[in-house]
Design an enzyme around this catalytic site. Structure first.
Site, PDB file in Angstrom:
ATOM      1  N   ASP A  83       0.885  -1.164   0.000  1.00 11.00           N
ATOM      2  CA  ASP A  83       0.000   0.000   0.000  1.00 11.00           C
ATOM      3  C   ASP A  83       0.924   1.215   0.000  1.00 11.00           C
ATOM      4  O   ASP A  83       1.450   1.602   1.043  1.00 11.00           O
ATOM      5  CB  ASP A  83      -0.900  -0.002   1.236  1.00 11.00           C
ATOM      6  N   GLU A 126      -1.275  -1.421  -4.932  1.00  8.18           N
ATOM      7  CA  GLU A 126      -2.464  -0.631  -5.247  1.00  8.18           C
ATOM      8  C   GLU A 126      -2.138   0.414  -6.304  1.00  8.18           C
ATOM      9  O   GLU A 126      -1.092   1.048  -6.270  1.00  8.18           O
ATOM     10  CB  GLU A 126      -2.984   0.063  -3.980  1.00  8.18           C
ATOM     11  N   ASP A 151      -2.164   1.122   7.430  1.00  6.43           N
ATOM     12  CA  ASP A 151      -1.396   0.932   6.199  1.00  6.43           C
ATOM     13  C   ASP A 151      -1.023  -0.534   5.989  1.00  6.43           C
ATOM     14  O   ASP A 151      -1.055  -1.040   4.867  1.00  6.43           O
ATOM     15  CB  ASP A 151      -0.125   1.796   6.208  1.00  6.43           C
TER      16      ASP A 151
END
Length: 172
Positions: free
Chosen positions: A8, A67, A139
């Site tokens: 991420d 992502e 996160d």
């Protein structure tokens, strides 16, 4: 067994999550956050690159998922996020680990069943799916969600491969 590294990305905090996939079963390996505390963006990107390199060296993932950047109202933030992604992807590709990318909605849909799920819902479902006794930080939970999404998607692709080969007239 396939070891998956989920990322991420963020220019200040890049979450990572590592899972092992055994068929349809997934198990937690590790997760955390790379804190990029450099004064300049270049320094922070260097920290992200080195951090992802260290994670790959320690955990030896077979695949990496990250992502995708989405454009919201702040173009500057999106550019910094894209550069953080680039640093993580470069570290991974340098180690010859294949990379797949997923949109945030796609990740939430795979993990929660709803593309508009909240961060809290993703955190909760990551705990359920990986049998975690406590919630990872936000996160890290998002990164584990990326890894879980990739696990689901790659498992589906593997199951569909024989059908596609049969449809194309290829026999194994």
């Amino acid at each position: 067994m396939t070891r998956i590294l989920g990322i991420d990305p963020g220019s200040l905090a890049t979450g990572y999550g590592i899972i092992d996939q055994h068929g349809q079963r997934m198990s937690y390996v590790a997760s955390g956050c790379i804190r990029a505390k450099g004064e300049s963006l270049a320094e922070r990107l260097g920290i992200i690159f080195a951090g992802v390199n260290s994670i790959i060296e320690e955990f030896l993932p077979h695949e990496m998922a990250i992502e995708r950047v989405f454009m919201n109202k702040n173009a500057d933030s999106a550019l910094k996020l894209g550069q953080a992604r680039g640093a993580a992807i470069c570290a991974t590709v340098q180690r010859q680990v294949p990379v797949d990318e997923y949109a945030a909605r796609e990740i939430k849909l795979a993990v929660v069943g709803k593309g508009s799920a909240s961060k809290e819902q993703v955190q909760h479902m990551v705990c359920v799916l990986l049998s975690l006794s406590k919630k990872p930080q936000s996160d890290a939970a998002d990164a584990l969600g990326v890894a879980v999404c990739h696990g689901h998607k790659s498992q589906t692709r593997r199951r569909m491969q024989p059908a596609k080969q049969q449809h194309d007239g290829v026999t194994t």
